[in-house]
Design a protein around this motif. Structure first.
Motif, PDB file in Angstrom:
ATOM      1  N   GLN A 159      -1.146  43.163  38.340  1.00  0.00           N
ATOM      2  CA  GLN A 159      -0.208  42.154  38.845  1.00  0.00           C
ATOM      3  C   GLN A 159      -0.582  41.700  40.262  1.00  0.00           C
ATOM      4  N   ALA A 160      -1.089  42.630  41.078  1.00  0.00           N
ATOM      5  CA  ALA A 160      -1.508  42.265  42.444  1.00  0.00           C
ATOM      6  C   ALA A 160      -2.710  41.329  42.382  1.00  0.00           C
ATOM      7  N   TYR A 161      -3.647  41.629  41.470  1.00  0.00           N
ATOM      8  CA  TYR A 161      -4.816  40.749  41.310  1.00  0.00           C
ATOM      9  C   TYR A 161      -4.361  39.357  40.894  1.00  0.00           C
ATOM     10  N   ARG A 162      -3.401  39.340  39.986  1.00  0.00           N
ATOM     11  CA  ARG A 162      -2.922  38.069  39.467  1.00  0.00           C
ATOM     12  C   ARG A 162      -2.287  37.229  40.576  1.00  0.00           C
ATOM     13  N   SER A 163      -1.439  37.886  41.384  1.00  0.00           N
ATOM     14  CA  SER A 163      -0.777  37.118  42.441  1.00  0.00           C
ATOM     15  C   SER A 163      -1.762  36.713  43.539  1.00  0.00           C
ATOM     16  N   LEU A 164      -2.754  37.580  43.832  1.00  0.00           N
ATOM     17  CA  LEU A 164      -3.765  37.219  44.836  1.00  0.00           C
ATOM     18  C   LEU A 164      -4.620  36.047  44.356  1.00  0.00           C
ATOM     19  N   ASN A 165      -4.952  36.055  43.051  1.00  0.00           N
ATOM     20  CA  ASN A 165      -5.758  34.984  42.472  1.00  0.00           C
ATOM     21  C   ASN A 165      -5.048  33.647  42.650  1.00  0.00           C
ATOM     22  N   ARG A 166      -3.725  33.678  42.497  1.00  0.00           N
ATOM     23  CA  ARG A 166      -2.966  32.438  42.616  1.00  0.00           C
ATOM     24  C   ARG A 166      -2.834  32.001  44.073  1.00  0.00           C
ATOM     25  N   VAL A 167      -2.747  32.981  44.968  1.00  0.00           N
ATOM     26  CA  VAL A 167      -2.662  32.664  46.402  1.00  0.00           C
ATOM     27  C   VAL A 167      -3.991  32.071  46.882  1.00  0.00           C
ATOM     28  N   ARG A 168      -5.098  32.651  46.353  1.00  0.00           N
ATOM     29  CA  ARG A 168      -6.433  32.194  46.764  1.00  0.00           C
ATOM     30  C   ARG A 168      -6.640  30.710  46.480  1.00  0.00           C
ATOM     31  N   ASN A 169      -6.196  30.284  45.259  1.00  0.00           N
ATOM     32  CA  ASN A 169      -6.284  28.869  44.904  1.00  0.00           C
ATOM     33  C   ASN A 169      -7.699  28.311  45.027  1.00  0.00           C
ATOM     34  N   ASP A 170      -8.721  29.108  44.631  1.00  0.00           N
ATOM     35  CA  ASP A 170     -10.104  28.647  44.806  1.00  0.00           C
ATOM     36  C   ASP A 170     -10.770  28.310  43.470  1.00  0.00           C
ATOM     37  N   GLY A 171      -9.935  28.000  42.453  1.00  0.00           N
ATOM     38  CA  GLY A 171     -10.488  27.596  41.157  1.00  0.00           C
ATOM     39  C   GLY A 171     -10.665  26.090  41.100  1.00  0.00           C
TER      40      GLY A 171
END
Length: 683
Positions: free
Chosen positions: A226-238
């Motif tokens: 879940q932490a990876y998931r939320s960090l991935n969304r915060v990163r917004n680098d897709g």
């Protein structure tokens, strides 16, 4: 110092030699030793013999009423018997290879026996015994932990060593769960749980300790996801794809069929993800024949129309070629260039294709593991689709992902995954599910017959072929094996040729060259052969709508999910289809599998029953599945705890203060230790 920084050598009684042996079990620190939990307990609580069922193991207290009688066999084997009075009955106690006990069996002396009770013979086969008048550390009345051990380490030694470590270092065991969760779920402290898992005293306390550690294990695992998931969304680098809805609607209108409501819903979920700025990580699971390929084709089309390239990775060359042809048909006249990359291509063809891929002349490439080899470069890889994902290792998927700048990832599987496994193995993914079948599909009728009924099966083949239909016959092995008494493809091929001299029989197996496989499949696909004898090469993706009969030889040799996959090769056209399981299962498990297959055609129900019968470790059939090895938790038995842990972890990582509040610092250090903040994407 923290317990994970103190060597196990610091425990009293651990010599350099024993330290080396503990290292072999992965035990290097005090934290490792205290976390080396028993896998079961021996119950030494004394019971009345009247309460013990025949064949059950139990501990009883008795009085010796005769002298021991010793029989020797060879140099080291012996059988010792003695009459013991237990609960007012005269019982024969039997020890094997315990000749030294004879001198201690004094009539009138009290003895505690643990063993298997054989009621009809009034006999107990003793596995453990002790004399209460001389036992220093009596096991009587207790639950004794049983550890996974080997080498020169005995149960007695490991029990004593862990007890010593608990005495020395037990008070230093730190709490890792937030106080609010411990309170909310009424959990005991971590230090208490460690103590009681090793020395439970009684079952109730042991169960409470286990409940605490099961929750901790599942919570910490879900926290990482879940932490990876939320960090991935915060990163917004897709990639935020600019996909027009009208573009997708006009493409769907060119298809020779209408999408099901389930397909429309899933397409919307995928396109919504693709339009966002973070990398999509979505699992698309659907039953056999539910139309996942069409959904993938629409997603790939959207990526191409937004100016990027797409890649579809599949496990076999047969499937790669089939998908490539299927995509070419769907994209005909729409200006989408499809390429095929497999390991058996000529060097020249491969070189030309790689150059086209790098220059962006190919929009969508379909391939096997060849896609992740060195030298494969994309101009702008935007979407990666992997099919039958559990066949690819974690590293392989990761390599393909790194061939683009954080491309979106869509993972497809035709093995419906029970929710328990989906939220464990794919907890960091969003899940889309296709449960609706395309219109007009008739449920496949499944029958189970014994080998003695082969004449009826041959008659069934003749009937279907006479109606213009085609037949699969699946065998578990390519050629004869001394080890397994199973029907093999080559023998079966010869037998069917003899039984049907007027029919064209094809043979397909994994040792054939790609060209040979192509020829056989092309003949069958064009209805030039009537019966195809094959190994499980046809398990995934082979699509021949005119095939209506699937016969699986020695069906008990296959797992439930594999049987369901094979069954899904028929039932793809307008005609009624059938699956015949030829099996003589010796085990209860084997009979249960046949029963499940005849009772349901719902892949999700099959998967649920498969998980119950086989357990999570075997569900995917490979060790590359990415499933975690839990010390205490069991994904099937602890399903409700897993759901709770996931909800708690998701709620916590979405809180703004989670990353700032010092009370969560212990959890941060666990996440950092697992390289969550190292810029590596979990896969």
């Amino acid at each position: 110092m923290k317990l994970d920084q103190i060597s196990v050598r610091q425990v009293k009684g651990v010599s350099a030699l024993k330290e080396g042996e503990l290292h072999a079990f992965g035990v290097r620190t005090i934290a490792d030793l205290l976390g080396y939990f028993p896998f079961r307990y021996e119950d030494y609580r004394v019971r009345e013999l009247s309460e013990v069922k025949n064949g059950e193991k139990a501990t009883v207290l008795g009085i010796i009423r005769g002298n021991g009688i010793l029989q020797r066999y060879g140099r080291s084997k012996s059988r010792l018997t003695c009459k013991i009075e237990v609960s007012g009955m005269l019982v024969t106690a039997v020890w094997f290879n315990r000749h030294f006990l004879k001198e201690q069996l004094t009539p009138g002396r009290e003895i505690m026996l643990t063993g298997k009770w054989e009621q009809h013979r009034l006999q107990m086969t003793v596995s453990d015994s002790e004399f209460p008048d001389s036992a220093k550390n009596s096991k009587s009345g207790s639950l004794q932990p049983v550890y996974s051990i080997g080498g020169n380490i005995t149960q007695a030694w490991i029990r004593k060593t862990i007890a010593t470590a608990l005495e020395q270092y037990g008070p230093m065991v730190e709490e890792v769960l937030p106080y609010e969760l411990v309170e909310e779920h009424r959990l005991m402290t971590r230090a208490e749980a460690f103590q009681l898992l090793h020395m439970p005293g009684d079952f109730r306390k042991g169960q409470e300790a286990r409940r605490r550690m099961v929750y901790e294990e599942l919570f910490l695992f879900q926290l990482k996801l879940q932490a990876y998931r939320s960090l991935n969304r915060v990163r917004n680098d897709g990639i935020a794809f600019r996909i027009e809805s009208e573009t997708i609607r006009s493409f769907a209108a060119t298809l020779p069929f209408e999408l099901t409501d389930a397909q429309k819903k899933v397409v919307n979920e995928i396109l919504t993800d693709m339009r966002r700025g973070y990398s999509m990580n979505r699992l698309l699971q659907g039953d056999v024949g539910s139309g996942k390929t069409v959904v993938a084709a629409i997603a790939l089309y959207g990526a191409v129309k937004a100016g990027h390239q797409g890649a579809l990775m599949v496990p076999t060359e047969i499937l790669a070629e089939q998908h490539a042809k299927s995509l070419q048909r769907m994209y005909e006249g729409l200006g989408v260039e499809v390429g095929l990359l497999t390991g058996s291509m000529t060097e020249r063809k491969r070189r030309d294709l790689l150059a086209s891929l790098q220059m962006g002349l190919i929009d969508v490439v379909v391939g096997t593991h060849a896609l992740i080899q060195e030298g494969v470069f994309f101009r702008s890889l935007g979407l990666v689709v992997t099919d039958e994902q559990h066949r690819f290792g974690v590293n392989q998927r990761s390599i393909l992902r790194h061939k683009g700048m954080n491309p979106d990832v869509l993972t497809m599987t035709a093995t419906p995954i029970p929710r328990t496994l989906a939220i464990t193995a794919y907890g960091d993914m969003d899940v889309s599910t296709l449960k609706e079948m395309p219109r007009g599909r008739k449920p496949i009728k499944t029958y189970w017959v014994k080998h003695g009924s082969m004449d009826r099966v041959l008659g069934f083949i003749r009937k279907e072929v006479s109606s213009g239909r085609q037949v699969y016959v699946i065998c578990p092995l390519i050629e004869e094996s001394d080890k397994l008494d199973v029907q093999n493809a080559i023998d079966q091929y010869v037998q069917l040729q003899q039984a049907f001299p007027d029919l064209k029989i094809g043979l397909l197996h994994g040792r054939m060259t790609a060209a040979e496989k192509d020829e056989v499949m092309s003949e069958f696909g064009a209805n030039e052969s009537h019966v195809l004898v094959a190994t499980t090469v046809v398990e995934v993706g082979v699509d021949v709508p005119n095939a209506t009969l699937m016969i699986i030889m020695d069906a008990e040799r296959f797992g439930l999910s594999q049987l369901h996959q094979l069954r899904g090769r028929v039932g793809r056209g307008e005609h009624q289809s059938y699956c015949v399981l030829v099996a003589d299962p010796k085990s209860e498990n084997g009979r249960e599998r046949m029963k499940v297959m005849t009772e349901t055609t719902d892949g999700f129900e099959v998967a649920r029953r498969d998980l119950e019968l086989r357990g999570p470790g075997d569900f995917f059939g490979t060790k590359q599945s990415g499933l975690p090895e839990f010390k205490v938790a069991d994904m099937v038995a602890d399903y409700e705890v897993l759901e709770t842990a996931r909800e708690d972890a998701g709620r916590l990582t979405e809180r703004e203060d989670f990353w700032k509040n010092e009370s969560f610092s212990r959890l941060w250090s666990i996440l950092k230790h697992d390289q969550l903040f190292q810029g590596e994407q979990l896969d």
